[in-house]
Design a protein around this motif. Structure first.
Motif, PDB file in Angstrom:
ATOM      1  N   ASN A   8     -86.345  18.804  97.404  1.00  0.00           N
ATOM      2  CA  ASN A   8     -86.519  17.613  98.240  1.00  0.00           C
ATOM      3  C   ASN A   8     -85.569  16.493  97.815  1.00  0.00           C
ATOM      4  OD1 ASN A   8     -88.488  18.874  99.758  1.00  0.00           O
ATOM      5  ND2 ASN A   8     -90.169  18.054  98.534  1.00  0.00           N
ATOM      6  N   LEU A   9     -85.389  16.315  96.512  1.00  0.00           N
ATOM      7  CA  LEU A   9     -84.481  15.287  96.009  1.00  0.00           C
ATOM      8  C   LEU A   9     -83.049  15.579  96.468  1.00  0.00           C
ATOM      9  CD1 LEU A   9     -83.894  12.854  94.116  1.00  0.00           C
ATOM     10  CD2 LEU A   9     -83.504  14.547  92.322  1.00  0.00           C
ATOM     11  N   LEU A  10     -82.604  16.809  96.283  1.00  0.00           N
ATOM     12  CA  LEU A  10     -81.244  17.167  96.671  1.00  0.00           C
ATOM     13  C   LEU A  10     -81.031  17.034  98.181  1.00  0.00           C
ATOM     14  CD1 LEU A  10     -80.627  20.243  94.354  1.00  0.00           C
ATOM     15  CD2 LEU A  10     -79.668  17.940  94.122  1.00  0.00           C
ATOM     16  N   MET A  11     -81.990  17.479  98.960  1.00  0.00           N
ATOM     17  CA  MET A  11     -81.866  17.387 100.420  1.00  0.00           C
ATOM     18  C   MET A  11     -81.854  15.933 100.896  1.00  0.00           C
ATOM     19  SD  MET A  11     -81.336  20.379 101.675  1.00  0.00           S
ATOM     20  CE  MET A  11     -81.684  20.271 103.426  1.00  0.00           C
ATOM     21  N   SER A  12     -82.588  15.071 100.224  1.00  0.00           N
ATOM     22  CA  SER A  12     -82.639  13.668 100.648  1.00  0.00           C
ATOM     23  C   SER A  12     -81.430  12.862 100.161  1.00  0.00           C
ATOM     24  CB  SER A  12     -83.926  13.005 100.174  1.00  0.00           C
ATOM     25  OG  SER A  12     -83.924  12.855  98.769  1.00  0.00           O
ATOM     26  N   MET A  13     -80.832  13.267  99.048  1.00  0.00           N
ATOM     27  CA  MET A  13     -79.741  12.499  98.457  1.00  0.00           C
ATOM     28  C   MET A  13     -78.355  13.001  98.858  1.00  0.00           C
ATOM     29  SD  MET A  13     -81.187  10.127  96.568  1.00  0.00           S
ATOM     30  CE  MET A  13     -79.963   9.623  95.380  1.00  0.00           C
ATOM     31  N   VAL A  19     -80.440  24.504 100.622  1.00  0.00           N
ATOM     32  CA  VAL A  19     -80.521  24.511  99.165  1.00  0.00           C
ATOM     33  C   VAL A  19     -81.666  25.416  98.758  1.00  0.00           C
ATOM     34  CG1 VAL A  19     -81.989  22.451  98.944  1.00  0.00           C
ATOM     35  CG2 VAL A  19     -80.481  23.108  97.070  1.00  0.00           C
ATOM     36  N   TYR A  20     -81.413  26.241  97.761  1.00  0.00           N
ATOM     37  CA  TYR A  20     -82.417  27.153  97.211  1.00  0.00           C
ATOM     38  C   TYR A  20     -82.583  26.799  95.740  1.00  0.00           C
ATOM     39  CZ  TYR A  20     -81.153  29.691 101.426  1.00  0.00           C
ATOM     40  OH  TYR A  20     -80.892  30.029 102.739  1.00  0.00           O
ATOM     41  N   VAL A  21     -83.815  26.580  95.329  1.00  0.00           N
ATOM     42  CA  VAL A  21     -84.096  26.220  93.947  1.00  0.00           C
ATOM     43  C   VAL A  21     -85.133  27.193  93.414  1.00  0.00           C
ATOM     44  CG1 VAL A  21     -84.883  24.407  92.378  1.00  0.00           C
ATOM     45  CG2 VAL A  21     -83.657  23.783  94.474  1.00  0.00           C
ATOM     46  N   SER A  22     -84.817  27.803  92.284  1.00  0.00           N
ATOM     47  CA  SER A  22     -85.777  28.697  91.638  1.00  0.00           C
ATOM     48  C   SER A  22     -85.855  28.332  90.160  1.00  0.00           C
ATOM     49  CB  SER A  22     -85.374  30.163  91.821  1.00  0.00           C
ATOM     50  OG  SER A  22     -84.112  30.405  91.252  1.00  0.00           O
ATOM     51  N   SER A  23     -86.908  28.812  89.532  1.00  0.00           N
ATOM     52  CA  SER A  23     -87.137  28.477  88.137  1.00  0.00           C
ATOM     53  C   SER A  23     -87.588  29.706  87.369  1.00  0.00           C
ATOM     54  CB  SER A  23     -88.206  27.393  88.043  1.00  0.00           C
ATOM     55  OG  SER A  23     -88.523  27.125  86.708  1.00  0.00           O
ATOM     56  N   ASN A  24     -87.089  29.816  86.170  1.00  0.00           N
ATOM     57  CA  ASN A  24     -87.502  30.856  85.241  1.00  0.00           C
ATOM     58  C   ASN A  24     -87.861  30.126  83.955  1.00  0.00           C
ATOM     59  OD1 ASN A  24     -87.868  33.034  83.618  1.00  0.00           O
ATOM     60  ND2 ASN A  24     -85.849  33.911  83.942  1.00  0.00           N
ATOM     61  N   VAL A  25     -89.127  29.817  83.768  1.00  0.00           N
ATOM     62  CA  VAL A  25     -89.649  28.990  82.673  1.00  0.00           C
ATOM     63  C   VAL A  25     -88.994  27.612  82.750  1.00  0.00           C
ATOM     64  CG1 VAL A  25     -90.149  28.875  80.199  1.00  0.00           C
ATOM     65  CG2 VAL A  25     -90.022  31.089  81.322  1.00  0.00           C
ATOM     66  N   ASN A  26     -88.066  27.271  81.833  1.00  0.00           N
ATOM     67  CA  ASN A  26     -87.435  25.949  81.843  1.00  0.00           C
ATOM     68  C   ASN A  26     -86.032  25.954  82.427  1.00  0.00           C
ATOM     69  OD1 ASN A  26     -89.587  24.552  80.702  1.00  0.00           O
ATOM     70  ND2 ASN A  26     -88.974  25.118  78.645  1.00  0.00           N
TER      71      ASN A  26
END
Length: 82
Positions: A8-13, A19-26
């Protein structure tokens, strides 16, 4: 920060098509697609994505990040291999 908050931050700024954002622990992985990336170096593309995230990296809300940024044409080629 959650993956949705980052997205949301990237899309708004930024002016991003997708944009695709994924996470693997940290570790956060970002794939960003935008017409503005056409003809840009990989480093310049990453700098654009880093800019709105830098304060979250500095305060350790984001610990580790990997960024891949593509123009729509580059994404068409790259996405076939995923």
């Amino acid at each position: 920060m959650t993956t949705n908050e980052i997205k949301n931050l990237l899309m708004s700024m930024l002016t991003l098509d997708e944009v695709y954002v994924s996470s693997n622990v940290n570790h956060i992985q970002i794939i960003a697609i935008s017409k503005q990336f056409t003809g840009m170096s990989r480093v310049k593309k990453q700098q654009i994505i880093y800019a709105p995230l830098i304060k979250y990296i500095a305060n350790n809300s984001i610990h580790s990040i990997s960024i891949k940024a593509y123009s729509p044409e580059e994404w068409q080629i790259y996405s076939k291999f995923i």
